[in-house]
Design a protein around this motif. Structure first.
Motif, PDB file in Angstrom:
ATOM      1  N   ILE A   1      -5.887 -49.175  -7.117  1.00 39.26           N
ATOM      2  CA  ILE A   1      -5.018 -48.703  -8.179  1.00 39.26           C
ATOM      3  C   ILE A   1      -4.520 -49.771  -8.671  1.00 39.26           C
ATOM      4  O   ILE A   1      -3.944 -49.887  -9.660  1.00 39.26           O
ATOM      5  CB  ILE A   1      -4.304 -47.376  -7.609  1.00 39.26           C
ATOM      6  N   ALA A   2      -3.691 -50.770  -7.816  1.00 38.43           N
ATOM      7  CA  ALA A   2      -3.075 -51.890  -8.236  1.00 38.43           C
ATOM      8  C   ALA A   2      -3.964 -52.728  -9.304  1.00 38.43           C
ATOM      9  O   ALA A   2      -3.383 -53.266 -10.320  1.00 38.43           O
ATOM     10  CB  ALA A   2      -2.505 -52.978  -6.994  1.00 38.43           C
ATOM     11  N   ASP A   3      -5.112 -53.024  -8.893  1.00 40.71           N
ATOM     12  CA  ASP A   3      -6.008 -53.657  -9.748  1.00 40.71           C
ATOM     13  C   ASP A   3      -6.297 -52.970 -11.167  1.00 40.71           C
ATOM     14  O   ASP A   3      -6.634 -53.621 -12.062  1.00 40.71           O
ATOM     15  CB  ASP A   3      -7.432 -54.141  -8.863  1.00 40.71           C
ATOM     16  N   ALA A   4      -6.536 -51.659 -11.182  1.00 46.24           N
ATOM     17  CA  ALA A   4      -6.788 -50.860 -12.160  1.00 46.24           C
ATOM     18  C   ALA A   4      -5.533 -51.080 -13.294  1.00 46.24           C
ATOM     19  O   ALA A   4      -5.830 -51.094 -14.387  1.00 46.24           O
ATOM     20  CB  ALA A   4      -6.835 -49.323 -11.842  1.00 46.24           C
ATOM     21  N   ILE A   5      -4.378 -51.105 -12.813  1.00 48.52           N
ATOM     22  CA  ILE A   5      -2.882 -50.902 -13.447  1.00 48.52           C
ATOM     23  C   ILE A   5      -2.938 -52.721 -14.013  1.00 48.52           C
ATOM     24  O   ILE A   5      -2.803 -52.710 -15.155  1.00 48.52           O
ATOM     25  CB  ILE A   5      -1.859 -50.908 -12.644  1.00 48.52           C
ATOM     26  N   ALA A   6      -3.559 -53.505 -13.374  1.00 51.52           N
ATOM     27  CA  ALA A   6      -3.406 -54.924 -13.811  1.00 51.52           C
ATOM     28  C   ALA A   6      -4.437 -54.996 -14.798  1.00 51.52           C
ATOM     29  O   ALA A   6      -4.391 -55.953 -15.779  1.00 51.52           O
ATOM     30  CB  ALA A   6      -3.800 -55.977 -12.666  1.00 51.52           C
ATOM     31  N   ALA A   7      -5.486 -54.297 -14.729  1.00 53.48           N
ATOM     32  CA  ALA A   7      -6.617 -54.398 -15.839  1.00 53.48           C
ATOM     33  C   ALA A   7      -6.335 -53.664 -17.133  1.00 53.48           C
ATOM     34  O   ALA A   7      -6.905 -54.149 -18.193  1.00 53.48           O
ATOM     35  CB  ALA A   7      -7.881 -53.996 -15.179  1.00 53.48           C
ATOM     36  N   ILE A   8      -5.165 -52.959 -17.445  1.00 56.78           N
ATOM     37  CA  ILE A   8      -5.110 -52.154 -18.294  1.00 56.78           C
ATOM     38  C   ILE A   8      -4.102 -52.728 -19.370  1.00 56.78           C
ATOM     39  O   ILE A   8      -3.284 -53.391 -18.728  1.00 56.78           O
ATOM     40  CB  ILE A   8      -4.931 -50.589 -18.086  1.00 56.78           C
ATOM     41  N   ASN A   9      -3.900 -52.210 -20.669  1.00 59.44           N
ATOM     42  CA  ASN A   9      -2.706 -52.952 -21.424  1.00 59.44           C
ATOM     43  C   ASN A   9      -1.567 -52.036 -21.215  1.00 59.44           C
ATOM     44  O   ASN A   9      -0.399 -52.403 -21.889  1.00 59.44           O
ATOM     45  CB  ASN A   9      -3.182 -52.974 -22.819  1.00 59.44           C
ATOM     46  N   THR A  10      -1.590 -50.726 -21.133  1.00 57.56           N
ATOM     47  CA  THR A  10      -0.415 -49.488 -21.250  1.00 57.56           C
ATOM     48  C   THR A  10       0.403 -49.834 -20.103  1.00 57.56           C
ATOM     49  O   THR A  10       0.253 -50.034 -18.765  1.00 57.56           O
ATOM     50  CB  THR A  10      -1.117 -48.250 -21.139  1.00 57.56           C
ATOM     51  N   PRO A  11       1.738 -50.275 -20.472  1.00 61.00           N
ATOM     52  CA  PRO A  11       2.628 -50.470 -19.354  1.00 61.00           C
ATOM     53  C   PRO A  11       2.848 -49.335 -18.327  1.00 61.00           C
ATOM     54  O   PRO A  11       2.909 -48.061 -19.021  1.00 61.00           O
ATOM     55  CB  PRO A  11       4.065 -50.603 -20.032  1.00 61.00           C
ATOM     56  N   VAL A  12       2.857 -49.490 -17.182  1.00 63.05           N
ATOM     57  CA  VAL A  12       3.077 -48.497 -16.154  1.00 63.05           C
ATOM     58  C   VAL A  12       4.405 -48.536 -15.328  1.00 63.05           C
ATOM     59  O   VAL A  12       4.937 -49.768 -15.109  1.00 63.05           O
ATOM     60  CB  VAL A  12       1.839 -48.593 -15.037  1.00 63.05           C
ATOM     61  N   ILE A  13       5.278 -47.631 -15.260  1.00 65.13           N
ATOM     62  CA  ILE A  13       6.425 -47.397 -14.452  1.00 65.13           C
ATOM     63  C   ILE A  13       6.036 -46.644 -13.060  1.00 65.13           C
ATOM     64  O   ILE A  13       5.504 -45.201 -13.464  1.00 65.13           O
ATOM     65  CB  ILE A  13       7.583 -47.016 -15.251  1.00 65.13           C
ATOM     66  N   GLU A  14       6.352 -47.181 -12.104  1.00 62.93           N
ATOM     67  CA  GLU A  14       6.236 -46.699 -10.493  1.00 62.93           C
ATOM     68  C   GLU A  14       7.387 -45.707 -10.353  1.00 62.93           C
ATOM     69  O   GLU A  14       8.418 -46.040 -10.808  1.00 62.93           O
ATOM     70  CB  GLU A  14       6.027 -47.595  -9.736  1.00 62.93           C
ATOM     71  N   VAL A  15       7.034 -44.454 -10.038  1.00 64.77           N
ATOM     72  CA  VAL A  15       8.304 -43.559  -9.585  1.00 64.77           C
ATOM     73  C   VAL A  15       8.020 -42.973  -8.474  1.00 64.77           C
ATOM     74  O   VAL A  15       6.919 -42.796  -7.907  1.00 64.77           O
ATOM     75  CB  VAL A  15       8.408 -42.496 -10.689  1.00 64.77           C
ATOM     76  N   HIS A  16       9.043 -42.665  -7.622  1.00 67.14           N
ATOM     77  CA  HIS A  16       9.104 -41.851  -6.503  1.00 67.14           C
ATOM     78  C   HIS A  16      10.223 -40.686  -6.385  1.00 67.14           C
ATOM     79  O   HIS A  16      11.186 -41.390  -6.885  1.00 67.14           O
ATOM     80  CB  HIS A  16       9.280 -42.774  -5.242  1.00 67.14           C
ATOM     81  N   ILE A  17       9.928 -39.625  -6.058  1.00 67.24           N
ATOM     82  CA  ILE A  17      11.072 -38.682  -5.962  1.00 67.24           C
ATOM     83  C   ILE A  17      12.014 -38.976  -4.759  1.00 67.24           C
ATOM     84  O   ILE A  17      13.217 -38.965  -5.032  1.00 67.24           O
ATOM     85  CB  ILE A  17      10.589 -37.417  -5.669  1.00 67.24           C
ATOM     86  N   SER A  18      11.570 -39.705  -3.584  1.00 60.21           N
ATOM     87  CA  SER A  18      12.399 -39.899  -2.647  1.00 60.21           C
ATOM     88  C   SER A  18      12.852 -41.391  -2.820  1.00 60.21           C
ATOM     89  O   SER A  18      12.087 -42.068  -3.375  1.00 60.21           O
ATOM     90  CB  SER A  18      11.762 -39.304  -1.471  1.00 60.21           C
ATOM     91  N   ASN A  19      13.958 -41.876  -2.016  1.00 57.52           N
ATOM     92  CA  ASN A  19      14.187 -43.056  -1.769  1.00 57.52           C
ATOM     93  C   ASN A  19      13.193 -43.748  -0.708  1.00 57.52           C
ATOM     94  O   ASN A  19      13.608 -43.454   0.471  1.00 57.52           O
ATOM     95  CB  ASN A  19      15.696 -43.152  -1.477  1.00 57.52           C
TER      96      ASN A  19
END
Length: 139
Positions: free
Chosen positions: A82-100
């Motif tokens: 998934i990290a590699d897929a994010i690196a391969a695309i142009n659209t910006p991604v923001i990682e979110v988590h509900i919990s800390n």
């Protein structure tokens, strides 16, 4: 403007699972609140428990959408793919988590995807998604 929200494994059980951590609202209920608040943008939603399907969705929309809000669930801590897929695309991604995640088990403290994301938002409950949307809609 088009934003895609992607939720990973077990997030289809929000409102049912571990309410002390994730709350008692389903994501679909919260999604309606987001769509009302951000009525001027299109918010699409996708959830999968399967790593390859998440990667396929990133490839599908990663060159045509204006932003992606991603809660990869446990794949955050394990998925180089998934990290590699994010690196391969142009659209910006923001990682979110509900919990800390930093107040939880040690293995949750490391994100495999964060380095390829615009930023990380964690610990604000479902409001983490709103905060990510606000960032992506700033121009």
């Amino acid at each position: 403007m088009k934003i895609q929200i992607i939720n990973g494994p077990n997030l289809n059980l929000l409102g049912v699972r571990e309410k002390s951590i994730y709350g008692d609202a389903s994501f679909e209920t919260y999604l309606e609140t987001l769509r009302q608040r951000f009525a001027n943008i299109t918010i699409d939603y996708y959830q999968s428990n399967i790593e390859g399907e998440i990667i396929n969705k990133l490839h599908e929309i990663g060159f045509s959408y204006d932003g992606i809000v991603m809660n990869a669930g446990a794949y955050t801590h394990t998925s180089i793919a998934i990290a590699d897929a994010i690196a391969a695309i142009n659209t910006p991604v923001i990682e979110v988590h509900i919990s800390n995640v930093h107040k939880r088990e040690e293995f949750r403290h490391k994100s495999m995807i964060a380095a390829n994301c615009r930023g990380v938002i964690a610990g604000f409950g479902m409001d983490s998604y709103r905060l990510a949307l606000e960032n992506l809609t700033l121009k």
